[in-house]
Design an enzyme around this catalytic site. Structure first.
Site, PDB file in Angstrom:
ATOM      1  N   HIS A  18       0.984  -1.196  -0.113  1.00 31.80           N
ATOM      2  CA  HIS A  18      -0.096   0.085  -0.048  1.00 31.80           C
ATOM      3  C   HIS A  18       0.932   1.504  -0.023  1.00 31.80           C
ATOM      4  O   HIS A  18       0.546   2.165  -0.785  1.00 31.80           O
ATOM      5  CB  HIS A  18      -0.887  -0.105   1.157  1.00 31.80           C
ATOM      6  CG  HIS A  18      -1.878  -1.005   1.362  1.00 31.80           C
ATOM      7  ND1 HIS A  18      -1.904  -1.918   2.547  1.00 31.80           N
ATOM      8  CD2 HIS A  18      -2.769  -1.433   0.382  1.00 31.80           C
ATOM      9  CE1 HIS A  18      -2.883  -2.457   2.507  1.00 31.80           C
ATOM     10  NE2 HIS A  18      -3.441  -2.613   1.032  1.00 31.80           N
ATOM     11  N   LYS A  42     -14.962  -8.804   4.794  1.00 29.57           N
ATOM     12  CA  LYS A  42     -14.438  -9.878   5.550  1.00 29.57           C
ATOM     13  C   LYS A  42     -14.210  -9.169   6.993  1.00 29.57           C
ATOM     14  O   LYS A  42     -14.169  -8.120   7.316  1.00 29.57           O
ATOM     15  CB  LYS A  42     -12.988 -10.285   4.976  1.00 29.57           C
ATOM     16  CG  LYS A  42     -12.068  -9.157   4.776  1.00 29.57           C
ATOM     17  CD  LYS A  42     -11.096  -9.417   3.564  1.00 29.57           C
ATOM     18  CE  LYS A  42     -10.486  -7.979   2.962  1.00 29.57           C
ATOM     19  NZ  LYS A  42      -9.694  -7.812   1.919  1.00 29.57           N
ATOM     20  N   ARG A  94      -1.820  -6.063  -8.445  1.00 27.82           N
ATOM     21  CA  ARG A  94      -0.763  -6.822  -7.724  1.00 27.82           C
ATOM     22  C   ARG A  94      -0.130  -7.686  -8.858  1.00 27.82           C
ATOM     23  O   ARG A  94       0.925  -7.847  -8.902  1.00 27.82           O
ATOM     24  CB  ARG A  94      -1.087  -7.547  -6.457  1.00 27.82           C
ATOM     25  CG  ARG A  94      -1.091  -6.934  -5.252  1.00 27.82           C
ATOM     26  CD  ARG A  94      -1.776  -7.695  -4.291  1.00 27.82           C
ATOM     27  NE  ARG A  94      -3.063  -7.446  -4.290  1.00 27.82           N
ATOM     28  CZ  ARG A  94      -3.700  -7.450  -3.185  1.00 27.82           C
ATOM     29  NH1 ARG A  94      -3.548  -7.546  -2.085  1.00 27.82           N
ATOM     30  NH2 ARG A  94      -5.298  -7.214  -3.479  1.00 27.82           N
ATOM     31  N   SER A 132      -2.719  -8.136   2.894  1.00 28.45           N
ATOM     32  CA  SER A 132      -2.841  -8.114   4.443  1.00 28.45           C
ATOM     33  C   SER A 132      -3.052  -9.373   5.006  1.00 28.45           C
ATOM     34  O   SER A 132      -2.541  -9.789   6.148  1.00 28.45           O
ATOM     35  CB  SER A 132      -3.830  -7.116   4.756  1.00 28.45           C
ATOM     36  OG  SER A 132      -3.569  -5.790   4.227  1.00 28.45           O
TER      37      SER A 132
HETATM   38  P1  ADP Z   1      -5.167  -6.110   0.832  1.00 30.27           P
HETATM   39  O1  ADP Z   1      -5.506  -6.862  -0.114  1.00 30.27           O
HETATM   40  O2  ADP Z   1      -3.680  -6.362   1.348  1.00 30.27           O
HETATM   41  O3  ADP Z   1      -5.955  -6.463   2.073  1.00 30.27           O
HETATM   42  P2  ADP Z   1      -6.707  -3.812   0.191  1.00 30.27           P
HETATM   43  O4  ADP Z   1      -7.824  -4.820  -0.134  1.00 30.27           O
HETATM   44  O5  ADP Z   1      -6.737  -2.802   1.545  1.00 30.27           O
HETATM   45  O6  ADP Z   1      -5.440  -4.691   0.298  1.00 30.27           O
HETATM   46  O7  ADP Z   1      -6.139  -3.218  -1.128  1.00 30.27           O
HETATM   47  C1  ADP Z   1      -6.273  -1.772  -1.376  1.00 30.27           C
HETATM   48  C2  ADP Z   1      -5.657  -1.393  -2.737  1.00 30.27           C
HETATM   49  O8  ADP Z   1      -4.139  -1.618  -2.536  1.00 30.27           O
HETATM   50  C3  ADP Z   1      -6.410  -2.233  -3.847  1.00 30.27           C
HETATM   51  O9  ADP Z   1      -6.121  -1.508  -5.166  1.00 30.27           O
HETATM   52  C4  ADP Z   1      -5.080  -3.413  -3.977  1.00 30.27           C
HETATM   53  O10 ADP Z   1      -5.223  -3.903  -5.363  1.00 30.27           O
HETATM   54  C5  ADP Z   1      -3.903  -2.410  -3.667  1.00 30.27           C
HETATM   55  N1  ADP Z   1      -3.043  -3.337  -3.173  1.00 30.27           N
HETATM   56  C6  ADP Z   1      -2.858  -4.259  -2.139  1.00 30.27           C
HETATM   57  N2  ADP Z   1      -1.850  -4.840  -1.880  1.00 30.27           N
HETATM   58  C7  ADP Z   1      -0.878  -4.541  -3.003  1.00 30.27           C
HETATM   59  C8  ADP Z   1       0.369  -4.479  -3.362  1.00 30.27           C
HETATM   60  N3  ADP Z   1       1.099  -5.439  -2.637  1.00 30.27           N
HETATM   61  N4  ADP Z   1       0.811  -4.077  -4.562  1.00 30.27           N
HETATM   62  C9  ADP Z   1       0.028  -3.372  -5.173  1.00 30.27           C
HETATM   63  N5  ADP Z   1      -1.331  -2.799  -4.743  1.00 30.27           N
HETATM   64  C10 ADP Z   1      -1.745  -3.477  -3.561  1.00 30.27           C
END
Ligand code: ADP
Length: 164
Positions: A18, A42, A94, A132
């Site tokens: 992030h 979730k 990702r 996460s």
């Molecule tokens: P997570 O899947 O880690 O719980 P979130 O659902 O909070 O993350 O994701 C928020 C945003 O950050 C989304 O656009 C997601 O694609 C992006 N994101 C999460 N992890 C990464 C990463 N490792 N690299 C690039 N973008 C990410």
């Protein structure tokens, strides 16, 4: 005109993937609103207030690059982006597996709001795989999460999840 970006997610908690995306997004906008979703789909480990507080702490050092605001939101992401005056919706990509879902979401958001453009950013390869959910799994099994989160976030995760 102030160029405002909206970066939504559950941020449960915020990790290096992030932060990599945020570090890139602040190059594109004057103001970046980090949208912390009330409803994560979730069961969240951290409360909304905790997730927001952690996001604020972790991005404090980037405040000199753009104005960064952490905002909790419920309901449709595109509605939250519009009501905050954002012109750009920031998403991190990702892996190939994210693509299909993001493709569909963006196509539908384009129909819901024709003014807001979605911008996809790619993290540095070292941070691309971080999620996460996996960080939480690793810490709960006693693994070292130092490569994936800051020391402060690691302490919070260890306090909540590490086996005793
Ligand atoms: P997570 O899947 O880690 O719980 P979130 O659902 O909070 O993350 O994701 C928020 C945003 O950050 C989304 O656009 C997601 O694609 C992006 N994101 C999460 N992890 C990464 C990463 N490792 N690299 C690039 N973008 C990410």
């Amino acid at each position: 005109m102030t160029r405002t970006g909206f970066y939504p997610g559950s941020f449960d908690p915020i990790h290096n993937g992030h932060l990599d995306i945020i570090g890139r997004a602040v190059k594109l906008v004057d103001k970046l609103v980090i949208g912390v979703a009330v409803d994560t789909g979730k069961s969240a480990l951290f409360t909304l207030e905790e997730r927001m507080e952690i996001a604020r702490q972790e991005t404090a050092h980037l405040q000199n690059r753009a104005e960064i605001v952490v905002h909790g939101y419920a309901g449709l992401t595109i509605n939250a982006a519009r009501s905050l005056g954002a012109q750009i919706l920031v998403r991190g990509l990702r892996a190939f597996s994210d693509f299909e879902h993001e493709f569909q979401l963006t196509a539908m958001n384009q129909q819901l709001d024709r003014e807001i453009e979605t911008v996809f950013l790619m993290a540095d390869p070292r941070h691309q795989a971080v999620a996460s959910r996996l960080v939480k799994d690793i810490v709960s099994m006693g693994g070292d999460i130092s490569p994936f989160v800051s020391e402060a976030v690691k302490r919070r995760l260890v306090a909540k999840l590490a086996p005793t």
